[in-house]
Design a protein around this motif. Sequence first.
Motif, PDB file in Angstrom:
ATOM      1  N   GLY A  48       0.397  -1.231  -0.028  1.00 35.44           N
ATOM      2  CA  GLY A  48      -0.058  -0.355  -0.139  1.00 35.44           C
ATOM      3  C   GLY A  48       1.095   1.423   0.130  1.00 35.44           C
ATOM      4  O   GLY A  48       0.710   2.084  -0.433  1.00 35.44           O
ATOM      5  N   CYS A  49       1.857   1.303   0.452  1.00 37.68           N
ATOM      6  CA  CYS A  49       2.757   2.401   0.862  1.00 37.68           C
ATOM      7  C   CYS A  49       3.713   2.722  -0.354  1.00 37.68           C
ATOM      8  O   CYS A  49       3.957   3.513  -0.762  1.00 37.68           O
ATOM      9  CB  CYS A  49       3.658   2.219   2.298  1.00 37.68           C
ATOM     10  SG  CYS A  49       3.883   4.201   2.778  1.00 37.68           S
ATOM     11  N   VAL A  50       3.775   1.256  -1.110  1.00 32.35           N
ATOM     12  CA  VAL A  50       5.030   1.176  -1.959  1.00 32.35           C
ATOM     13  C   VAL A  50       4.457   1.191  -3.085  1.00 32.35           C
ATOM     14  O   VAL A  50       4.564   2.933  -4.263  1.00 32.35           O
ATOM     15  CB  VAL A  50       5.761   0.425  -2.085  1.00 32.35           C
ATOM     16  CG1 VAL A  50       6.153   0.221  -3.739  1.00 32.35           C
ATOM     17  CG2 VAL A  50       6.368  -0.876  -1.088  1.00 32.35           C
ATOM     18  N   LEU A  51       2.657   1.261  -3.542  1.00 34.04           N
ATOM     19  CA  LEU A  51       2.134   1.857  -4.834  1.00 34.04           C
ATOM     20  C   LEU A  51       1.753   3.585  -4.044  1.00 34.04           C
ATOM     21  O   LEU A  51       1.113   3.765  -5.469  1.00 34.04           O
ATOM     22  CB  LEU A  51       1.010   1.516  -4.679  1.00 34.04           C
ATOM     23  CG  LEU A  51       1.417  -0.012  -4.422  1.00 34.04           C
ATOM     24  CD1 LEU A  51      -0.095  -1.475  -5.131  1.00 34.04           C
ATOM     25  CD2 LEU A  51       1.716  -0.326  -6.292  1.00 34.04           C
ATOM     26  N   ARG A  53      -3.976   8.563   8.122  1.00 35.07           N
ATOM     27  CA  ARG A  53      -3.504   8.337   6.696  1.00 35.07           C
ATOM     28  C   ARG A  53      -4.378   8.059   5.177  1.00 35.07           C
ATOM     29  O   ARG A  53      -3.759   8.700   4.345  1.00 35.07           O
ATOM     30  CB  ARG A  53      -2.117   6.975   6.830  1.00 35.07           C
ATOM     31  CG  ARG A  53      -1.040   7.426   7.865  1.00 35.07           C
ATOM     32  CD  ARG A  53      -0.019   8.338   7.948  1.00 35.07           C
ATOM     33  NE  ARG A  53       0.086   8.604   8.980  1.00 35.07           N
ATOM     34  CZ  ARG A  53       0.961   8.979   9.459  1.00 35.07           C
ATOM     35  NH1 ARG A  53       0.456  10.362   9.465  1.00 35.07           N
ATOM     36  NH2 ARG A  53       1.754   9.395  10.853  1.00 35.07           N
ATOM     37  N   LYS A  54      -4.862   6.577   5.544  1.00 35.27           N
ATOM     38  CA  LYS A  54      -5.577   7.277   3.835  1.00 35.27           C
ATOM     39  C   LYS A  54      -7.237   8.197   3.856  1.00 35.27           C
ATOM     40  O   LYS A  54      -6.556   8.521   2.864  1.00 35.27           O
ATOM     41  CB  LYS A  54      -6.815   6.151   4.658  1.00 35.27           C
ATOM     42  CG  LYS A  54      -6.134   4.346   4.560  1.00 35.27           C
ATOM     43  CD  LYS A  54      -7.156   3.514   5.409  1.00 35.27           C
ATOM     44  CE  LYS A  54      -6.337   2.080   4.883  1.00 35.27           C
ATOM     45  NZ  LYS A  54      -8.027   0.980   5.551  1.00 35.27           N
ATOM     46  N   SER A 113      -4.494   8.854  -9.901  1.00 37.27           N
ATOM     47  CA  SER A 113      -4.805   9.882  -9.062  1.00 37.27           C
ATOM     48  C   SER A 113      -5.862   9.104  -8.430  1.00 37.27           C
ATOM     49  O   SER A 113      -5.665   8.304  -7.355  1.00 37.27           O
ATOM     50  CB  SER A 113      -5.499  10.669  -9.038  1.00 37.27           C
ATOM     51  OG  SER A 113      -4.360  11.433  -9.029  1.00 37.27           O
ATOM     52  N   VAL A 114      -6.974   8.811  -9.287  1.00 37.84           N
ATOM     53  CA  VAL A 114      -8.040   7.940  -8.397  1.00 37.84           C
ATOM     54  C   VAL A 114      -8.057   6.222  -7.758  1.00 37.84           C
ATOM     55  O   VAL A 114      -8.218   5.380  -6.942  1.00 37.84           O
ATOM     56  CB  VAL A 114      -9.227   7.684  -9.226  1.00 37.84           C
ATOM     57  CG1 VAL A 114     -10.477   6.771  -8.517  1.00 37.84           C
ATOM     58  CG2 VAL A 114     -10.084   9.032  -9.629  1.00 37.84           C
ATOM     59  N   MET A 115      -7.349   5.676  -9.193  1.00 38.04           N
ATOM     60  CA  MET A 115      -6.397   4.429  -8.898  1.00 38.04           C
ATOM     61  C   MET A 115      -5.197   3.829  -7.444  1.00 38.04           C
ATOM     62  O   MET A 115      -5.290   3.132  -6.786  1.00 38.04           O
ATOM     63  CB  MET A 115      -5.302   3.749  -9.949  1.00 38.04           C
ATOM     64  CG  MET A 115      -6.717   3.527 -11.365  1.00 38.04           C
ATOM     65  SD  MET A 115      -6.087   2.837 -12.324  1.00 38.04           S
ATOM     66  CE  MET A 115      -5.471   1.505 -11.527  1.00 38.04           C
ATOM     67  N   GLY A 116      -4.842   5.033  -7.736  1.00 36.25           N
ATOM     68  CA  GLY A 116      -3.984   5.080  -6.010  1.00 36.25           C
ATOM     69  C   GLY A 116      -4.653   5.422  -5.050  1.00 36.25           C
ATOM     70  O   GLY A 116      -3.845   4.920  -3.931  1.00 36.25           O
ATOM     71  N   ALA A 117      -5.536   5.914  -4.956  1.00 38.23           N
ATOM     72  CA  ALA A 117      -6.341   6.007  -3.185  1.00 38.23           C
ATOM     73  C   ALA A 117      -7.065   5.067  -3.620  1.00 38.23           C
ATOM     74  O   ALA A 117      -7.699   5.155  -2.387  1.00 38.23           O
ATOM     75  CB  ALA A 117      -7.328   7.674  -4.162  1.00 38.23           C
ATOM     76  N   VAL A 118      -7.735   4.474  -3.872  1.00 36.41           N
ATOM     77  CA  VAL A 118      -8.325   2.711  -4.255  1.00 36.41           C
ATOM     78  C   VAL A 118      -7.247   2.293  -3.312  1.00 36.41           C
ATOM     79  O   VAL A 118      -7.898   1.572  -2.337  1.00 36.41           O
ATOM     80  CB  VAL A 118      -8.947   2.215  -5.046  1.00 36.41           C
ATOM     81  CG1 VAL A 118      -9.952   1.103  -5.075  1.00 36.41           C
ATOM     82  CG2 VAL A 118     -10.026   3.473  -5.979  1.00 36.41           C
ATOM     83  N   VAL A 119      -6.188   2.078  -3.732  1.00 34.57           N
ATOM     84  CA  VAL A 119      -5.635   1.208  -3.832  1.00 34.57           C
ATOM     85  C   VAL A 119      -4.807   1.334  -1.951  1.00 34.57           C
ATOM     86  O   VAL A 119      -4.785   0.973  -1.684  1.00 34.57           O
ATOM     87  CB  VAL A 119      -4.099   0.885  -4.623  1.00 34.57           C
ATOM     88  CG1 VAL A 119      -3.240  -0.014  -4.432  1.00 34.57           C
ATOM     89  CG2 VAL A 119      -4.577   0.185  -6.165  1.00 34.57           C
ATOM     90  N   VAL A 128      -6.259   2.701   0.553  1.00 34.53           N
ATOM     91  CA  VAL A 128      -7.317   2.374   1.319  1.00 34.53           C
ATOM     92  C   VAL A 128      -7.157   1.055   1.496  1.00 34.53           C
ATOM     93  O   VAL A 128      -7.917   0.702   2.149  1.00 34.53           O
ATOM     94  CB  VAL A 128      -8.860   3.478   0.857  1.00 34.53           C
ATOM     95  CG1 VAL A 128     -10.110   2.934   1.455  1.00 34.53           C
ATOM     96  CG2 VAL A 128      -8.591   4.783   0.740  1.00 34.53           C
ATOM     97  N   LEU A 129      -7.444   0.581   0.636  1.00 38.57           N
ATOM     98  CA  LEU A 129      -7.181  -0.995   0.518  1.00 38.57           C
ATOM     99  C   LEU A 129      -6.413  -1.476   1.356  1.00 38.57           C
ATOM    100  O   LEU A 129      -5.969  -2.451   1.936  1.00 38.57           O
ATOM    101  CB  LEU A 129      -7.255  -1.609  -0.708  1.00 38.57           C
ATOM    102  CG  LEU A 129      -9.387  -1.260  -1.676  1.00 38.57           C
ATOM    103  CD1 LEU A 129      -9.177  -1.825  -3.141  1.00 38.57           C
ATOM    104  CD2 LEU A 129     -10.225  -1.598  -0.626  1.00 38.57           C
TER     105      LEU A 129
END
Length: 262
Positions: free
Chosen positions: A29-32, A100-101, A204-210, A212-213
Motif C-alpha cells: 500500500g505504501c509502495v504503490l 493516513r488514508k 490518482s483515483v486508482m492510487g487512492a483506492v489501492v 485505502v484497501l
Amino acid sequence: MVSKTMLMFFSKTLTIPWVRLITSKAVWGCVLGFLTYGLLFISLAICLPLYFEQVLELDPTLNGFVSALPFVGRIFGAILFGYISDWIFSRKWLSITNLRKVFQVTGLVGAAPFLIWITYLGKDDAVLAVILMVVYWFILTAMNSGFRVNFADIAPRFAGLLNGICMCLNGFISVFVPILVTAITPNGTAEEWQVVFYGCVGVSVMGAVVFVLLASGEEQEWAKDTEAISDVEVMVTSNNSKVYGSTTADTTPLVDNRGKHI
C-alpha cells in the motif's frame, strides 16, 4: 538521588524478513502510494514547463518563474497539512491508519478536479491555469501525511530501507515517463495534453483506492524486534552505596544486582 544515568544498547546484526516484508499488504500500500506520487510528480512537475510553452504559449523568460510557482504551493501545503494531521491525531479523532488514508485520498482525489478544469483552458486563460496548477499541487501535498510517513508507522526499523527502495523505483520511472508524455504530445496541442492530464486523474483515483484497501498505520508484527534489550545502568548515591540495575525493552521493572526491586 540519581547522579548519573547511562543508556547502552547492544549492537546486533539487523535481520530483514524479506519474505514477510514483500508479501505484506501494508508495505505494498505504501509502495504503490510512493509510485503514484512519483508518476504524478514526473508527469506534471517535470514536464510542466513544456505544457506552459506549448499550450499556454508563455514567454520563455516568464516560463521558468511560472513553472516554479507550483513548488511554492507544495511548500505551504506540506506545512499546513502536516500541522492539521498532527492536530487531528493529538485529539484522537482518527486512528493513525484512518488518518493516513484520509490525507492520502484528500491529496489524490481532492486535487483531481483542478487538473480536469485546467484541461479546458487555453492560452487566453493562462493566468487562471497557473493559479489552478498551484492549487492542485497545494492540495496534492496532503499526501505527505499519508504515504510519505507511513513506512515509519508500519516498520520503523526498516523505514530507511523501504524508502530507499521506493526512491530507486521512482528513479526508474523518471526515465520513462517523460518519454511517454512526449509520445502522447507530439504536436503539443491542448487536446494531446488533455490526454496526459486525464491519465494523471486516472492514476490518482486508482492510487487512492489501492491505498485505502492495502495501507495500515499499525506497526507490523514482522517488523517488531522481539529480542530488543537495552541495558540501563543507574548509579544511585545514598549513604555511599551504589545500586546498578537493568531493564528490558518490554518495560520490566528495574531491579538491583541482588534481585530486589528498586
